[in-house]
Motif scaffolding. Structure first.
Motif, short mmCIF file in Angstrom:
data_model
loop_
_atom_site.label_atom_id
_atom_site.label_comp_id
_atom_site.label_asym_id
_atom_site.label_seq_id
_atom_site.Cartn_x
_atom_site.Cartn_y
_atom_site.Cartn_z
N CYS A 3 -45.54 23.77 -15.15
CA CYS A 3 -45.18 25.18 -15.27
C CYS A 3 -45.13 25.56 -16.76
O CYS A 3 -44.66 24.79 -17.59
N ARG A 4 -45.58 26.76 -17.07
CA ARG A 4 -45.55 27.28 -18.44
C ARG A 4 -44.18 27.90 -18.68
O ARG A 4 -43.81 28.87 -18.03
N ALA A 5 -43.42 27.34 -19.58
CA ALA A 5 -42.07 27.84 -19.87
C ALA A 5 -42.11 29.31 -20.24
O ALA A 5 -42.92 29.75 -21.05
N GLY A 6 -41.24 30.10 -19.60
CA GLY A 6 -41.13 31.51 -19.93
C GLY A 6 -42.22 32.40 -19.35
O GLY A 6 -42.27 33.58 -19.65
N ASP A 39 -35.16 35.43 -20.91
CA ASP A 39 -36.26 34.61 -21.44
C ASP A 39 -37.15 34.06 -20.31
O ASP A 39 -37.84 33.07 -20.48
N ASN A 40 -37.12 34.73 -19.15
CA ASN A 40 -37.98 34.41 -18.00
C ASN A 40 -37.79 33.01 -17.44
O ASN A 40 -38.75 32.33 -17.12
N ARG A 41 -36.56 32.63 -17.29
CA ARG A 41 -36.24 31.35 -16.63
C ARG A 41 -35.45 31.65 -15.37
O ARG A 41 -34.72 32.63 -15.30
#
Length: 93
Positions: A3-6, A39-41
């Motif tokens: 998965c791409r963080a954020g 931060d999109n987590r």
């Protein structure tokens, strides 16, 4: 692929019919999940209240593309392609 963080495209683009804490009726397509942080987590990642459909998503080049913008486009396209046809639009010959 990891998965791409954020990125969070999978938490925005698709509709989710399962209840999510804070979204009892699920999540419409194109709407940010209430469980996303600034931060999109995911606040409920790895927790039992996370919908099974979310936990079952596995990152892949076809879904994630090269960056978050492309991932959002790809997943939005998949959502459009798999949206059920409303009964009022079904033509019976």
């Amino acid at each position: 692929m990891a998965c791409r963080a954020g990125c969070a495209a999978c938490c925005i683009a698709p509709s989710i019919s399962s209840p999510i804490p804070g979204m009892a009726a699920g999540k419409p397509a194109g709407v940010r999940c209430v469980q996303l942080t600034t931060d999109n987590r995911c606040r409920i990642f790895g927790r039992p209240e996370r919908p099974r459909v979310c936990a079952s998503l596995q990152p892949s080049p076809d879904m994630c593309g090269h960056d978050a913008g492309e991932a959002l486009e790809l997943l939005s396209g998949m959502e459009q392609a798999t949206r059920p046809v409303p009964r009022s639009h079904i033509v019976v010959a």
